[in-house]
Design an enzyme around this catalytic site. Structure first.
Site, PDB file in Angstrom:
ATOM      1  N   SER A 128       7.649 -44.034 -32.246  1.00 24.24           N
ATOM      2  CA  SER A 128       6.451 -44.601 -32.853  1.00 24.24           C
ATOM      3  C   SER A 128       5.388 -44.942 -31.822  1.00 24.24           C
ATOM      4  O   SER A 128       4.260 -45.258 -32.195  1.00 24.24           O
ATOM      5  CB  SER A 128       6.813 -45.880 -33.625  1.00 24.24           C
ATOM      6  N   HIS A 149       7.145 -38.522 -37.187  1.00 28.03           N
ATOM      7  CA  HIS A 149       7.256 -39.980 -37.287  1.00 28.03           C
ATOM      8  C   HIS A 149       7.345 -40.411 -38.745  1.00 28.03           C
ATOM      9  O   HIS A 149       6.357 -40.392 -39.476  1.00 28.03           O
ATOM     10  CB  HIS A 149       6.060 -40.648 -36.606  1.00 28.03           C
ATOM     11  N   GLU A 161       3.863 -38.817 -40.009  1.00 27.17           N
ATOM     12  CA  GLU A 161       2.895 -38.376 -39.000  1.00 27.17           C
ATOM     13  C   GLU A 161       3.501 -37.207 -38.232  1.00 27.17           C
ATOM     14  O   GLU A 161       4.588 -37.330 -37.654  1.00 27.17           O
ATOM     15  CB  GLU A 161       2.569 -39.524 -38.042  1.00 27.17           C
ATOM     16  N   ASN A 199      -0.266 -47.014 -36.043  1.00 29.97           N
ATOM     17  CA  ASN A 199      -0.140 -48.110 -35.074  1.00 29.97           C
ATOM     18  C   ASN A 199      -1.404 -48.300 -34.248  1.00 29.97           C
ATOM     19  O   ASN A 199      -1.755 -49.430 -33.889  1.00 29.97           O
ATOM     20  CB  ASN A 199       1.054 -47.883 -34.159  1.00 29.97           C
TER      21      ASN A 199
END
Length: 509
Positions: A128, A149, A161, A199
Site C-alpha cells: 500500500s 492493491h 488499484e 493513500n
C-alpha cells in the site's frame, strides 16, 4: 487490445503469499471466482492461523445466508495451503504477494520468485505504500511486475488499484485490469508513486485535520462534524485516524514525505506525539478519542447554561445569504435588528471563507459581540452544517450564545476560529488541490481519481467532482487566502487548477 495480453480466463491458478487479514481475504476472493488458489505462508503456524481466518470468514458468510454450505466446500476444495514457497508458485499463472510492509522482506521474496516461477507468470504486490519500482528493479523480468492493491476486506471492497512502473509492460497492466473486472472489482490505473491514489489523497487530508486540532482551529468533535455533515463524508477524519491506526497513518506520511517533500506531507507534531505515547487509536484503546471509558463527548461550550439572546442584530449582506436565517430567528420569537444596540446580545454577519470576519466585526463597532455564519452544503441533497466563525476578539459568552441559538433553531452547527477556509473548505480544498496535482502530473485520470476515493473511502462524490460543484474559481480564491494567511506553500493552487479557474473549465466534463 494487444495480442500478448493474457485474458482472465487464462489465469487459472493464483498463488497468494502471506495470509494475514489482506492475504486471506484475497485467497477467498480469488477462490470465489472459481480459480485454483495456492495459499502460502512461511511456516505451519502462520499457515494454520491464516487458514483458520479464511474458514471463519466463509462460515460467517454461510451463517448470514451469503453463501451456501456446498459453495463453501467447493471453494475450500480449490484452495491448497502450503508453507513451501517454491513448490507453491511453480504452476501459478499469477502470484500475489501480501507479506508485511518491509522492503527487505519483499526484495528477498521476489528474488525467490525469480527462480521458482514460470517466466511468463505475472507477479503482483499488494503493497500500500512501498515503491513497486524498487521491488521490480531487483527482479529478472521486471516487465511482469505490477502493483495489485486490494482494500480491506478484499472480498467486499470494490476498488483495486493497478499500479504500473516504468518497467511494467502495458500488457501486464491490461491483464491485471481485466482480471480485476473478472473478480467483480473496479480497477483504477495509476503510476507508481508513493501512496498511489487513495493513500496519497487521504492521509495528508487526515494529517491536515490533526493540524487544525493542534492549532485550536476547532474541537475534535467539530472537525469530524464538519467532514461528515458539512462534506457528506462517511466518517470524520479524527475518528477515521483512530480506526486506521495513528501509527499506520504516520508511517504512510513518512513515505509520502520522503518522496514528495514539502509541508503538505510533513506529519503533524500532535500525530507524532500521540504515536510516541503509544496512543494509536481504537486498537490501543485511545487515540484522539478514548475508547476505554464511556463518557459523553466533551462539549467546548456549555449549551445548557448558555442563554439564547432575546435580541439579535443581523447585518444584511448583498447576496441575501442570511435572509432565510433572519426569518427562522424571528419565527422563534427572537427580535431581529438591522444593527446592534445596547440590548443586543449577538451580532451576526455573513462569513466568507476567503475573508476575515474580524474586518466586518471592526467595521460594525461591536467586535466582542460578532459571530460570522457560513452555510455549507454537502452537494448530495443534504442540508450540511452552518459554521459559526469566531474571531479571536469575540467574547466567549458570545460564541456560546451563537451555539445556543443554532440549537434552538434546530441547525447543525460547528464552531471555527476566524481563519480562511474555516473548517469544511480548509479540509476539502487542500485535498482538491492534491487531486488536481495528481492529474496535472500524469499520475492518474480525473475519472480514476474520483472512482478511487468513492470506492476506497466511501466518498459520495469524488474530489474533482466536488471541486467542479464548488467552482474552480472559488476554490482558487479560498486557497489563495489560506496561503496568504499562513504562508504555507501547500495551499498555493497548482498551475492546472489556476488555469481551469481562469478558463472556466471543469475537470469532470
Amino acid at each position: 487490445m494487444t495480442s500478448n495480453v493474457i485474458q482472465p480466463a487464462d489465469i487459472r491458478e493464483v498463488a497468494v503469499i502471506g495470509l494475514g487479514l489482506m492475504g486471506s481475504g484475497i485467497v477467498e476472493l480469488v477462490a470465489r471466482s472459481g480459480r485454483r488458489v495456492v495459499a502460502i505462508e512461511i511456516n505451519q503456524t502462520f499457515l494454520d492461523q491464516g487458514m483458520a481466518r479464511l474458514h471463519a470468514s466463509l462460515d460467517r458468510a454461510v451463517t448470514r445466508g451469503k453463501l451456501t454450505a456446498t459453495a463453501r466446500d467447493e471453494m475450500l476444495a480449490r484452495i491448497r495451503p502450503t508453507d513451501d514457497i517454491a513448490a507453491g508458485v511453480a504452476g501459478a499463472d499469477l502470484v500475489i504477494e501480501a507479506i508485511p510492509e518491509r522492503m527487505e522482506l519483499k526484495r528477498t521474496l521476489f528474488a525467490q520468485l525469480d527462480e521458482a516461477c514460470r517466466a511468463d507468470a505475472i507477479l503482483g504486490t499488494n503493497t500500500s505504500s512501498l515503491s513497486i519500482t524498487e521491488i521490480a528493479g531487483g527482479t529478472r523480468y521486471p516487465a511482469r511486475v505490477a502493483g495489485l492493491h486490494f482494500f480491506n476486506p478484499a472480498p467486499v471492497m470494490k476498488l483495486v488499484e493497478v499500479i504500473s512502473t516504468v518497467l511494467t509492460s502495458p500488457e501486464t497492466t491490461e491483464t491485471l485490469a481485466l482480471l480485476a473486472h473478472d473478480l467483480r472489482k473496479t480497477p483504477v490505473q495509476v503510476s507508481d508513486r508513493a501512496g498511489f491514489i487513495v493513500n496519497a489523497l487521504l492521509v495528508p487530508y487526515l494529517n491536515h485535520a490533526v493540524r487544525l486540532l493542534e492549532t485550536a482551529q476547532a474541537t475534535r468533535e467539530d472537525i469530524d462534524e464538519a467532514a461528515t455533515a458539512g462534506l457528506g463524508l462517511p466518517m470524520g477524519p479524527l475518528t477515521l485516524l483512530d480506526l486506521v491506526g495513528l501509527d499506520t497513518s504516520l508511517a504512510v506520511m513518512e513515505v509520502l514525505k520522503a518522496e514528495f517533500g514539502g509541508t503538505r506531507y510533513t506529519p503533524a507534531s500532535l500525530l507524532r506525539k500521540l504515536c510516541d505515547a503509544r496512543l494509536f487509536g481504537r486498537k490501543s484503546g485511545r487515540g484522539f478519542y478514548d475508547y476505554q471509558h464511556s463518557t459523553a463527548a466533551a462539549e467546548d461550550l456549555d449549551l445548557a447554561s448558555a442563554l439564547v439572546p432575546g435580541e439579535v442584530a443581523l447585518i444584511k449582506d448583498s447576496g441575501g445569504l442570511l435572509d432565510d436565517l433572519a426569518s427562522q430567528i424571528a419565527a422563534a420569537g427572537i427580535s431581529v435588528m438591522p444593527k446592534p444596540s445596547e440590548e443586543t446580545g449577538l451580532v451576526i454577519v455573513a462569513a466568507d471563507p476567503a475573508r476575515r470576519v474580524l474586518d466586518a466585526a471592526l467595521a460594525i463597532g461591536h467586535p466582542a459581540d460578532v459571530v460570522g455564519i457560513h452555510f455549507t452544503g454537502t452537494g448530495n441533497g443534504k442540508p450540511g452544517v452552518i459554521e459559526l466563525v469566531v474571531p479571536d476578539v469575540t467574547a466567549p459568552g458570545t460564541a456560546a450564545k451563537a451555539r445556543a441559538l443554532a440549537a434552538k433553531l434546530g441547525l447543525d452547527a460547528v464552531t471555527s476560529r476566524d481563519r480562511p477556509g474555516f473548517l469544511t473548505e480548509a479540509l476539502a480544498y487542500s485535498q482538491f488541490n492534491d487531486a488536481v496535482r495528481m492529474f496535472q502530473d500524469g499520475y492518474a485520470s480525473p475519472a480514476d481519481i474520483d472512482t478511487a476515493m468513492m470506492l476506497g473511502c466511501g466518498y459520495p462524490r469524488g474530489p474533482l467532482q466536488m471541486l467542479d460543484d464548488a467552482g474552480p474559481a472559488h476554490v482558487v480564491t479560498v486557497l489563495e487566502a489560506m496561503h496568504a494567511a499562513t504562508g504555507d506553500p501547500a495551499f498555493t493552487p497548482v498551475p492546472l487548477l489556476a488555469e481551469y479557474a481562469t478558463a472556466g473549465r471543469r475537470f469532470r466534463d
